[in-house]
Design a protein around this motif. Structure first.
Motif, mmCIF file in Angstrom:
data_model
loop_
_atom_site.group_PDB
_atom_site.id
_atom_site.type_symbol
_atom_site.label_atom_id
_atom_site.label_comp_id
_atom_site.label_asym_id
_atom_site.label_seq_id
_atom_site.Cartn_x
_atom_site.Cartn_y
_atom_site.Cartn_z
ATOM 1 N N ALA A 193 -44.205 -42.555 7.800
ATOM 2 C CA ALA A 193 -43.963 -42.079 9.167
ATOM 3 C C ALA A 193 -43.741 -40.564 9.189
ATOM 4 C CB ALA A 193 -42.758 -42.811 9.762
ATOM 5 N N LEU A 194 -42.982 -40.055 8.211
ATOM 6 C CA LEU A 194 -42.777 -38.607 8.130
ATOM 7 C C LEU A 194 -44.093 -37.883 7.858
ATOM 8 C CD1 LEU A 194 -39.464 -38.394 6.062
ATOM 9 C CD2 LEU A 194 -39.778 -37.823 8.472
ATOM 10 N N PHE A 195 -44.922 -38.459 6.990
ATOM 11 C CA PHE A 195 -46.217 -37.849 6.668
ATOM 12 C C PHE A 195 -47.081 -37.730 7.918
ATOM 13 C CE2 PHE A 195 -50.673 -38.176 5.471
ATOM 14 C CZ PHE A 195 -50.778 -37.238 4.459
ATOM 15 N N VAL A 196 -47.183 -38.829 8.665
ATOM 16 C CA VAL A 196 -47.998 -38.812 9.883
ATOM 17 C C VAL A 196 -47.412 -37.846 10.907
ATOM 18 C CG1 VAL A 196 -48.813 -40.211 11.823
ATOM 19 C CG2 VAL A 196 -48.891 -41.140 9.498
ATOM 20 N N GLY A 197 -46.071 -37.857 11.069
ATOM 21 C CA GLY A 197 -45.440 -36.968 12.045
ATOM 22 C C GLY A 197 -45.614 -35.501 11.699
ATOM 23 N N LEU A 198 -45.383 -35.145 10.449
ATOM 24 C CA LEU A 198 -45.545 -33.742 10.033
ATOM 25 C C LEU A 198 -46.998 -33.306 10.132
ATOM 26 C CD1 LEU A 198 -43.185 -33.645 6.907
ATOM 27 C CD2 LEU A 198 -42.785 -32.600 9.150
ATOM 28 N N GLY A 234 -40.523 -50.410 -0.673
ATOM 29 C CA GLY A 234 -41.465 -50.508 0.429
ATOM 30 C C GLY A 234 -40.916 -49.876 1.704
ATOM 31 N N MET A 235 -39.622 -50.092 1.980
ATOM 32 C CA MET A 235 -39.012 -49.473 3.157
ATOM 33 C C MET A 235 -38.977 -47.954 3.019
ATOM 34 S SD MET A 235 -38.451 -51.912 5.172
ATOM 35 C CE MET A 235 -37.546 -50.967 6.385
ATOM 36 N N VAL A 236 -38.673 -47.470 1.817
ATOM 37 C CA VAL A 236 -38.664 -46.016 1.590
ATOM 38 C C VAL A 236 -40.051 -45.430 1.845
ATOM 39 C CG1 VAL A 236 -38.369 -44.218 -0.152
ATOM 40 C CG2 VAL A 236 -36.745 -46.113 -0.028
ATOM 41 N N LEU A 237 -41.089 -46.123 1.356
ATOM 42 C CA LEU A 237 -42.451 -45.623 1.538
ATOM 43 C C LEU A 237 -42.887 -45.707 2.997
ATOM 44 C CD1 LEU A 237 -44.222 -47.028 -1.647
ATOM 45 C CD2 LEU A 237 -43.419 -44.715 -1.208
ATOM 46 N N LEU A 238 -42.398 -46.706 3.736
ATOM 47 C CA LEU A 238 -42.702 -46.768 5.174
ATOM 48 C C LEU A 238 -42.126 -45.551 5.893
ATOM 49 C CD1 LEU A 238 -42.258 -50.525 6.160
ATOM 50 C CD2 LEU A 238 -44.373 -49.177 6.176
ATOM 51 N N VAL A 239 -40.882 -45.212 5.573
ATOM 52 C CA VAL A 239 -40.265 -44.028 6.173
ATOM 53 C C VAL A 239 -41.036 -42.769 5.767
ATOM 54 C CG1 VAL A 239 -38.179 -42.608 6.236
ATOM 55 C CG2 VAL A 239 -37.997 -45.110 6.287
ATOM 56 N N GLY A 245 -55.008 -37.713 18.789
ATOM 57 C CA GLY A 245 -55.141 -39.006 19.411
ATOM 58 C C GLY A 245 -54.933 -40.115 18.402
ATOM 59 N N ASP A 246 -55.247 -41.351 18.840
ATOM 60 C CA ASP A 246 -55.069 -42.497 17.950
ATOM 61 C C ASP A 246 -55.917 -42.368 16.693
ATOM 62 O OD1 ASP A 246 -53.364 -43.526 19.795
ATOM 63 O OD2 ASP A 246 -54.849 -44.846 20.735
ATOM 64 N N SER A 247 -57.110 -41.806 16.833
ATOM 65 C CA SER A 247 -57.981 -41.677 15.669
ATOM 66 C C SER A 247 -57.372 -40.738 14.636
ATOM 67 C CB SER A 247 -59.362 -41.178 16.090
ATOM 68 O OG SER A 247 -59.254 -39.910 16.734
ATOM 69 N N ALA A 248 -56.749 -39.619 15.108
ATOM 70 C CA ALA A 248 -56.121 -38.694 14.171
ATOM 71 C C ALA A 248 -54.950 -39.348 13.456
ATOM 72 C CB ALA A 248 -55.654 -37.437 14.905
ATOM 73 N N ILE A 249 -54.156 -40.136 14.186
ATOM 74 C CA ILE A 249 -53.024 -40.834 13.558
ATOM 75 C C ILE A 249 -53.521 -41.834 12.522
ATOM 76 C CG2 ILE A 249 -51.122 -42.428 14.003
ATOM 77 C CD1 ILE A 249 -50.731 -41.053 16.682
ATOM 78 N N LEU A 250 -54.592 -42.536 12.846
ATOM 79 C CA LEU A 250 -55.163 -43.486 11.888
ATOM 80 C C LEU A 250 -55.674 -42.771 10.649
ATOM 81 C CD1 LEU A 250 -57.063 -45.972 14.238
ATOM 82 C CD2 LEU A 250 -54.958 -46.382 12.961
ATOM 83 N N LEU A 251 -56.297 -41.602 10.850
ATOM 84 C CA LEU A 251 -56.774 -40.836 9.705
ATOM 85 C C LEU A 251 -55.612 -40.379 8.824
ATOM 86 C CD1 LEU A 251 -59.651 -38.651 11.168
ATOM 87 C CD2 LEU A 251 -59.852 -40.469 9.477
ATOM 88 N N ASP A 252 -54.524 -39.937 9.444
ATOM 89 C CA ASP A 252 -53.350 -39.533 8.664
ATOM 90 C C ASP A 252 -52.778 -40.720 7.895
ATOM 91 O OD1 ASP A 252 -53.574 -36.942 9.546
ATOM 92 O OD2 ASP A 252 -52.184 -37.213 11.220
ATOM 93 N N ALA A 253 -52.693 -41.868 8.539
ATOM 94 C CA ALA A 253 -52.182 -43.067 7.854
ATOM 95 C C ALA A 253 -53.101 -43.470 6.708
ATOM 96 C CB ALA A 253 -52.033 -44.215 8.854
ATOM 97 N N TYR A 295 -45.762 -34.232 -2.769
ATOM 98 C CA TYR A 295 -44.513 -34.896 -2.413
ATOM 99 C C TYR A 295 -44.730 -36.397 -2.208
ATOM 100 C CZ TYR A 295 -43.709 -29.985 -1.457
ATOM 101 O OH TYR A 295 -43.647 -28.622 -1.574
ATOM 102 N N VAL A 296 -45.877 -36.764 -1.634
ATOM 103 C CA VAL A 296 -46.192 -38.187 -1.467
ATOM 104 C C VAL A 296 -46.382 -38.852 -2.834
ATOM 105 C CG1 VAL A 296 -47.867 -39.837 -0.543
ATOM 106 C CG2 VAL A 296 -47.211 -37.841 0.808
ATOM 107 N N LEU A 297 -47.099 -38.182 -3.719
ATOM 108 C CA LEU A 297 -47.324 -38.751 -5.058
ATOM 109 C C LEU A 297 -46.006 -38.903 -5.805
ATOM 110 C CD1 LEU A 297 -50.529 -36.770 -6.104
ATOM 111 C CD2 LEU A 297 -50.389 -39.153 -5.358
ATOM 112 N N TRP A 298 -45.122 -37.911 -5.711
ATOM 113 C CA TRP A 298 -43.825 -38.021 -6.376
ATOM 114 C C TRP A 298 -43.021 -39.185 -5.812
ATOM 115 C CZ3 TRP A 298 -38.811 -37.943 -4.643
ATOM 116 C CH2 TRP A 298 -37.817 -37.868 -5.633
ATOM 117 N N THR A 299 -43.030 -39.333 -4.479
ATOM 118 C CA THR A 299 -42.291 -40.437 -3.856
ATOM 119 C C THR A 299 -42.843 -41.785 -4.303
ATOM 120 O OG1 THR A 299 -41.885 -39.034 -1.915
ATOM 121 C CG2 THR A 299 -41.526 -41.395 -1.661
ATOM 122 N N ALA A 300 -44.166 -41.905 -4.383
ATOM 123 C CA ALA A 300 -44.773 -43.161 -4.810
ATOM 124 C C ALA A 300 -44.433 -43.464 -6.264
ATOM 125 C CB ALA A 300 -46.289 -43.112 -4.611
#
Length: 455
Positions: free
Chosen positions: A106-111, A98-103, A216-224, A79-84
């Protein structure tokens, strides 16, 4: 070769849809299995091997739990590749994309965080079992992790008269039976942990061998970082696909250019035309040898240019006009005073690039389908101008116009080739049309991007 032929190897349209439907079903099953399904046992007892190492089954389970953070990346990757691919970070809409990819990020990291947190809560606790017995000093089980006690290497036994071995996890001179606390056997430890596992889990921020309950912060950074890596991979794929299409377009242009040269040569040098030209030259050799020599030179130049295999897809307009001059020299020999030519050439247009053999077929059409059917002859007018950022070329005649009954034609030899090459060279950035001027005849108009370097 046509534009459609370059898509002959494209995948069927239904295949991506089928892939995403299948992948979504697998993702739903994976989410249920890892994050929603209740495990059959909340506590898994692990036998300790030599040197404190885990047995094979426990090692596999521990590896399974450690790989869980990768699971949302894998599930969300398509889904990320299709969006990109759908919203790339270039082009006129790059800021909106760029705004679409930012959103999307955020969804990728949250999910990903929600999946990992839920999956961590559903993972069983890995409880390492001591080799023989476990000793609990007073209050030791109240400390984080102390619920599992201190494992002893050898059995102590209940008989105080039995000689104590030295290797049971304490200094050899210390007897655990004489120390305060409790000693549990293996079976007693299992019963104790199973009865108190909920309390043990709630007191521990990270269950032994399990996953953290909240990233934690490290996990969020890894997801990003994972989302950024997927974006980079998608854009690399976009650039590779664009390069492949450009190569296909270049191959198409080469093929179309070769076809255009062949069509132009066929239109210019049909057997009867070449025969009449040579007969005229033969006649002039007796009446006007100098003129005959000039005609032979023009014919030679025309043949050389038309047969030149090294010509580029685009050439400066001055070279195209030079070719037309040679062609008109030969046509004047045939038509004499019946053929008049007028030019309005803007000097600023001479260095601009145009497709090779672009204007000549239009001049030929004007002569053969406009002027020749008229007994009294006529005039061909060639005009070039720069209007804004576009080069405008007009070829006009005062002949019979588009009336087929009088020999006029709106298509003619070479016009189909012109349309194909313009569409390939300047997709969506050109215009090619015909008009009927008020005084009669036909006006052909070509509009191109005004440029001096290959596009």
């Amino acid at each position: 070769m046509t534009l459609s032929s370059s898509r002959a190897g494209a995948l069927p349209r239904w295949l991506p849809v089928a892939f995403f439907v299948t992948w979504t079903m697998l993702a739903v099953v994976a989410v249920w299995w890892f994050a929603l399904r209740e495990p059959t046992s909340r506590v898994i007892f692990v036998e300790m091997g030599a040197g404190g190492s885990l047995d094979v089954s426990a090692s596999r389970l521990l590896m399974h739990q450690q790989l869980l953070p990768w699971m949302p990346w894998l599930l969300l990757a398509p889904y990320v590749l299709w969006t990109a691919f759908r919203f790339p970070l270039f082009g006129t809409a790059k800021w909106r994309n760029g705004m679409v990819l930012l959103v999307a990020g955020a969804l990728f990291v949250g999910l990903s965080a929600a999946f990992q947190d839920r999956a961590a809560r559903q993972q069983p606790i890995l409880a390492p079992m001591p080799a023989v017995e476990t000793w609990f000093p007073p209050g030791f089980d109240k400390t984080p992790g102390g619920e599992f006690g201190i494992p002893l290497a050898r059995e102590i036994g209940r008989d105080p008269q039995i000689e104590l071995p030295e290797a049971f996890g304490l200094p050899p001179e210390v007897d655990p039976r004489k120390l305060p606390g409790m000693i549990f056997t293996r079976e007693e430890m299992k019963q104790r942990i199973e009865a108190r596992w909920a309390k043990i889990a709630s007191r521990s921020k990270a269950a032994l061998g399990g996953l953290a309950k909240s990233p934690g912060d490290s996990a969020i950074l890894l997801d990003a970082f994972a989302f950024g890596a997927l974006l980079i991979a998608a854009h690399a794929g976009i650039f590779l696909r664009t390069a492949r299409r450009e190569n296909e377009r270049a191959a198409l242009l080469d093929s179309s250019h070769a076809m255009a040269r062949a069509r132009a040569l066929q239109a210019q040098l049909q057997p009867h035309f070449l025969f009449n030209t040579l007969n005229g030259i033969a006649t002039l050799t007796r009446k006007d040898p100098e003129r005959a020599e000039e005609m032979i030179t023009s014919l030679s130049e025309l043949l050389r240019i038309a047969l030149d295999g090294e010509r580029q897809a685009e050439i400066p307009l001055r070279e195209e006009l030079h070719f037309i001059d040679r062609y008109l020299d030969l046509q004047r020999m045939r038509f004499g005073e019946r053929l008049k030519v007028e030019r309005e050439i803007n000097r600023d247009t001479l260095g601009l690039l145009v497709p090779a053999l672009l204007v000549q077929p239009l001049v030929e059409n004007a002569i053969h389908h406009g002027i020749e059917p008229r007994g009294q002859g006529g005039c061909v007018r060639i005009t070039t101008a720069v209007e804004g950022e576009r080069l405008v070329i007009r070829i006009e005649d005062d002949g019979v116009g588009l009336d087929p009954s009088k020999g006029g034609s709106g298509s003619g030899i070479g016009l189909a080739s012109i349309r194909e090459r313009l569409a390939a060279l300047y997709p969506g950035r050109h215009a090619f049309r015909s008009e009927e001027p008020p005084g009669g005849g036909v006006r052909m108009i070509i509009e191109l991007p005004a440029h001096t370097s290959a596009s």
